[in-house]
Design a protein around this motif. Structure first.
Motif, PDB file in Angstrom:
ATOM      1  N   PRO A  29     -35.661  13.875 -51.870  1.00  0.00           N
ATOM      2  CA  PRO A  29     -34.842  13.961 -50.657  1.00  0.00           C
ATOM      3  C   PRO A  29     -33.543  14.749 -50.838  1.00  0.00           C
ATOM      4  O   PRO A  29     -32.928  15.153 -49.847  1.00  0.00           O
ATOM      5  CB  PRO A  29     -34.528  12.492 -50.349  1.00  0.00           C
ATOM      6  CG  PRO A  29     -35.662  11.730 -50.950  1.00  0.00           C
ATOM      7  CD  PRO A  29     -35.993  12.473 -52.205  1.00  0.00           C
ATOM      8  N   PHE A  30     -33.145  15.015 -52.093  1.00  0.00           N
ATOM      9  CA  PHE A  30     -31.906  15.736 -52.352  1.00  0.00           C
ATOM     10  C   PHE A  30     -32.147  17.224 -52.618  1.00  0.00           C
ATOM     11  O   PHE A  30     -31.197  17.973 -52.822  1.00  0.00           O
ATOM     12  CB  PHE A  30     -31.185  15.121 -53.563  1.00  0.00           C
ATOM     13  CG  PHE A  30     -30.896  13.659 -53.413  1.00  0.00           C
ATOM     14  CD1 PHE A  30     -29.726  13.224 -52.802  1.00  0.00           C
ATOM     15  CD2 PHE A  30     -31.793  12.702 -53.864  1.00  0.00           C
ATOM     16  CE1 PHE A  30     -29.462  11.875 -52.654  1.00  0.00           C
ATOM     17  CE2 PHE A  30     -31.532  11.348 -53.726  1.00  0.00           C
ATOM     18  CZ  PHE A  30     -30.358  10.932 -53.110  1.00  0.00           C
ATOM     19  N   TYR A  31     -33.429  17.633 -52.622  1.00  0.00           N
ATOM     20  CA  TYR A  31     -33.746  19.018 -52.954  1.00  0.00           C
ATOM     21  C   TYR A  31     -33.130  20.015 -51.974  1.00  0.00           C
ATOM     22  O   TYR A  31     -32.802  21.132 -52.353  1.00  0.00           O
ATOM     23  CB  TYR A  31     -35.263  19.218 -52.992  1.00  0.00           C
ATOM     24  CG  TYR A  31     -35.927  18.759 -54.280  1.00  0.00           C
ATOM     25  CD1 TYR A  31     -35.231  18.018 -55.228  1.00  0.00           C
ATOM     26  CD2 TYR A  31     -37.268  19.059 -54.543  1.00  0.00           C
ATOM     27  CE1 TYR A  31     -35.839  17.593 -56.399  1.00  0.00           C
ATOM     28  CE2 TYR A  31     -37.883  18.640 -55.713  1.00  0.00           C
ATOM     29  CZ  TYR A  31     -37.161  17.910 -56.630  1.00  0.00           C
ATOM     30  OH  TYR A  31     -37.759  17.493 -57.792  1.00  0.00           O
ATOM     31  N   GLY A  32     -32.996  19.636 -50.717  1.00  0.00           N
ATOM     32  CA  GLY A  32     -32.432  20.560 -49.740  1.00  0.00           C
ATOM     33  C   GLY A  32     -30.943  20.793 -49.922  1.00  0.00           C
ATOM     34  O   GLY A  32     -30.395  21.772 -49.411  1.00  0.00           O
ATOM     35  N   THR A  33     -30.284  19.888 -50.639  1.00  0.00           N
ATOM     36  CA  THR A  33     -28.839  19.984 -50.836  1.00  0.00           C
ATOM     37  C   THR A  33     -28.486  20.598 -52.180  1.00  0.00           C
ATOM     38  O   THR A  33     -27.526  21.367 -52.280  1.00  0.00           O
ATOM     39  CB  THR A  33     -28.202  18.583 -50.755  1.00  0.00           C
ATOM     40  OG1 THR A  33     -28.561  17.978 -49.513  1.00  0.00           O
ATOM     41  CG2 THR A  33     -26.691  18.669 -50.872  1.00  0.00           C
ATOM     42  N   ASP A  41     -39.784  12.132 -58.185  1.00  0.00           N
ATOM     43  CA  ASP A  41     -40.115  11.827 -56.794  1.00  0.00           C
ATOM     44  C   ASP A  41     -38.914  11.271 -56.037  1.00  0.00           C
ATOM     45  O   ASP A  41     -38.683  11.616 -54.880  1.00  0.00           O
ATOM     46  CB  ASP A  41     -41.268  10.823 -56.734  1.00  0.00           C
ATOM     47  CG  ASP A  41     -42.576  11.420 -57.227  1.00  0.00           C
ATOM     48  OD1 ASP A  41     -42.731  12.657 -57.137  1.00  0.00           O
ATOM     49  OD2 ASP A  41     -43.429  10.670 -57.718  1.00  0.00           O
ATOM     50  N   SER A  42     -38.144  10.399 -56.682  1.00  0.00           N
ATOM     51  CA  SER A  42     -37.012   9.778 -55.989  1.00  0.00           C
ATOM     52  C   SER A  42     -35.901  10.774 -55.698  1.00  0.00           C
ATOM     53  O   SER A  42     -35.062  10.524 -54.822  1.00  0.00           O
ATOM     54  CB  SER A  42     -36.459   8.606 -56.815  1.00  0.00           C
ATOM     55  OG  SER A  42     -36.017   9.035 -58.087  1.00  0.00           O
ATOM     56  N   ILE A  97     -34.533  10.475 -46.940  1.00  0.00           N
ATOM     57  CA  ILE A  97     -35.219   9.378 -47.632  1.00  0.00           C
ATOM     58  C   ILE A  97     -36.134   8.633 -46.678  1.00  0.00           C
ATOM     59  O   ILE A  97     -37.270   8.301 -46.996  1.00  0.00           O
ATOM     60  CB  ILE A  97     -34.183   8.430 -48.265  1.00  0.00           C
ATOM     61  CG1 ILE A  97     -33.444   9.127 -49.406  1.00  0.00           C
ATOM     62  CG2 ILE A  97     -34.857   7.151 -48.771  1.00  0.00           C
ATOM     63  CD1 ILE A  97     -32.256   8.340 -49.939  1.00  0.00           C
ATOM     64  N   SER A  98     -35.625   8.362 -45.461  1.00  0.00           N
ATOM     65  CA  SER A  98     -36.413   7.648 -44.461  1.00  0.00           C
ATOM     66  C   SER A  98     -37.655   8.451 -44.064  1.00  0.00           C
ATOM     67  O   SER A  98     -38.753   7.895 -43.939  1.00  0.00           O
ATOM     68  CB  SER A  98     -35.545   7.359 -43.233  1.00  0.00           C
ATOM     69  OG  SER A  98     -36.282   6.729 -42.226  1.00  0.00           O
ATOM     70  N   PRO A 135     -37.875   4.464 -54.874  1.00  0.00           N
ATOM     71  CA  PRO A 135     -37.045   5.321 -54.024  1.00  0.00           C
ATOM     72  C   PRO A 135     -35.568   4.961 -54.111  1.00  0.00           C
ATOM     73  O   PRO A 135     -35.191   3.814 -54.312  1.00  0.00           O
ATOM     74  CB  PRO A 135     -37.596   5.061 -52.615  1.00  0.00           C
ATOM     75  CG  PRO A 135     -38.988   4.577 -52.838  1.00  0.00           C
ATOM     76  CD  PRO A 135     -38.948   3.800 -54.122  1.00  0.00           C
ATOM     77  N   ILE A 136     -34.743   5.977 -53.950  1.00  0.00           N
ATOM     78  CA  ILE A 136     -33.291   5.807 -53.966  1.00  0.00           C
ATOM     79  C   ILE A 136     -32.838   5.103 -52.694  1.00  0.00           C
ATOM     80  O   ILE A 136     -33.337   5.362 -51.593  1.00  0.00           O
ATOM     81  CB  ILE A 136     -32.590   7.170 -54.088  1.00  0.00           C
ATOM     82  CG1 ILE A 136     -32.814   7.747 -55.490  1.00  0.00           C
ATOM     83  CG2 ILE A 136     -31.109   7.069 -53.784  1.00  0.00           C
ATOM     84  CD1 ILE A 136     -32.100   6.998 -56.585  1.00  0.00           C
TER      85      ILE A 136
END
Length: 475
Positions: free
Chosen positions: A436-440, A432-433, A109-110, A213-214
């Motif tokens: 950041p979780f797409y890799g998991t 969009d938010s 996220i950062s 953003p989350i």
């Protein structure tokens, strides 16, 4: 005929032993026949038959890999209990070979926020949409010839295209359509004849606004094993503080809680709380001033109460108030009461339906209950939208791939709210938010999901299925 009688007479010789043997043989064959028939009619077999019939049309070639993952146990994650000995618990989980998944999410996220900020600082103001600096935050539908291009520029500039109501306009949802997208014109996949009224008539236009953003609170920590690893965590134990050290759950179950975006002092309702995993995750943030955990069945309420007793300290050590209620969410009388409402609705529970015959919604005895599930879900979501305060958030979630129970239910609830009340809402676009979780996790894309986000099971990281949609009440 005479031959048959003669043969029967010969068979009956010897005190009728021949007839007894024949009767036993016939009875045994009949028992085998019914045993095979019952085996074919088990809940798990019926669930697989149902999914194989409907889901390939929705998910296409992906269904084969999704099916394989669904037939395996989900990948475990461990929600660290903040009220246990956290250092002791994290050391225990790390020694098993797991890692802090939430720490990785925070880093992603950062990084993403840093990239967007860099793009925004280097963006040419003249290239931004005309409404980017609008003081009232409203979007002008004619601000860009290409909506996709306008969306990309707005993202680069870090602008949120909020669609706010005005005093002069009516309460109809189609009065608040953003420039980027209009949801409600396409046809969706119908899953069967049992939900006849779930047909889209094109009369509803739903405002869709990009979500912020989350944010993951520091006190919320979840551990997981690396991708491709099928190790299991040891059974939770009682820590030195007298409560259980961690709660096992599917990692995708945390996403609806993060989408809820609980803030300090919020009053929160978990409408369908049992068995209690998402309620515990909400409590780990230390944010809510009040959390009401509700369910409707006595057995589920008892299980929920036991989980809270196992994981929470004595009441005097808890900064907020936690209560457990037992009422039918379809008859919820609260109006404009809560800041946040989570509706983790009863559903097909696809993975459980494929792996467990116990309490299986596809059992023949539960056919009527199964047929009525979309109606139940719609009623629950509508009550939640009435119970949340203006400015508050409702997150609707399921653990099924069923399009009717996911986007279909969201559409029907919004349609009822639009037609029967003066409530105004906006659906948050979380695409969009969630990046950041797409890799998991494996998110569904290109399958026509309009209102929410969906995590698909994968043999690499076997989370989900989990669908969740975020709705903010404007008025």
């Amino acid at each position: 005929m005479i031959r048959c009688i003669t043969a029967a007479s010969e068979l009956c010789s010897g005190c009728g032993q021949g007839w007894s043997q024949l009767a036993r043989r016939w009875k045994s064959k009949r028992a085998d026949h019914w045993a095979k028939l019952r085996k074919k009619q088990t809940g798990t077999a019926l669930a697989l038959k149902h999914f194989d019939h409907f889901y390939p049309e929705k998910y296409g070639p992906r269904w084969r890999s999704i099916r394989l993952a669904l037939l395996c146990q989900s990948k475990p994650t461990a929600l660290v209990n903040h009220y246990s000995n956290v250092a002791e618990t994290t050391a225990k989980l790390t020694s098993c070979g797991s890692f802090d998944l939430t720490a990785e999410w925070r880093e992603q996220i950062s990084r993403r926020q840093g990239r967007l900020s860099s793009l925004a600082s280097s963006a040419d103001p003249a290239s931004l949409p005309a409404d980017a600096d609008s003081s009232d935050g409203t979007a002008d539908e004619t601000s860009a010839a290409d909506p996709a291009e306008a969306r990309a520029r707005a993202e680069a500039a870090g602008q949120l295209r909020l669609v706010q109501p005005t005093q002069e306009e009516s309460a109809a949802l189609h009065d608040y359509v953003p420039a980027t997208q209009l949801h409600g014109d396409e046809d969706w996949l119908e899953e069967g004849d049992y939900f006849q009224y779930g047909q889209e008539d094109g009369s509803l236009k739903v405002a869709l606004d990009r979500d912020s953003p989350i944010s993951i609170p520091d006190t919320l920590r979840v551990f997981s094993f690396p991708a491709g690893e099928i190790s299991r965590f040891p059974f939770p134990s009682t820590s030195s503080t007298g409560v259980r050290d961690y709660y096992p759950l599917d990692g995708a179950s945390l996403l609806p809680v993060l989408a809820l975006d609980v803030q300090p002092g919020d009053e929160v309702l978990d409408l369908c709380a049992a068995p209690g995993g998402k309620s515990l995750a909400i409590l780990q943030t230390l944010y809510p001033a009040l959390l009401v955990c509700n369910d409707t069945q006595g057995g589920r309420v008892k299980r929920l109460q036991q989980v809270l007793l196992d994981y929470l300290p004595a009441a005097e050590h808890w900064p907020g108030q936690v209560s457990v209620t037992k009422q039918d969410g379809q008859r919820l009388e609260a109006r404009d009461r809560y800041d946040k409402v989570l509706v983790d609705a009863p559903c097909f529970s696809d993975r459980h339906s494929l792996l467990e015959d116990d309490n299986n919604i596809f059992a023949i005895s539960r056919s009527r209950e199964r047929i009525q599930i979309p109606l139940l879900q719609t009623n629950l979501l509508r009550r939640a939208l009435e119970a949340v305060r203006p400015g508050g958030t409702v997150v609707y979630s399921t653990c099924t791939l069923s399009p009717i129970q996911n986007d279909g239910v969201v559409h029907m609830a919004l349609k009822q709210i639009w037609e029967d009340t003066d409530i105004q809402v906006v659906v948050k676009d979380m695409e969009d938010s969630m990046k950041p979780f797409y890799g998991t996790m494996w998110f569904a894309r290109g399958v026509g999901i309009k209102y929410g986000q969906q995590v698909l099971p994968s043999v690499v990281n076997n989370f989900g299925p989990m669908y969740f949609a975020k709705i903010v009440r404007l008025k």
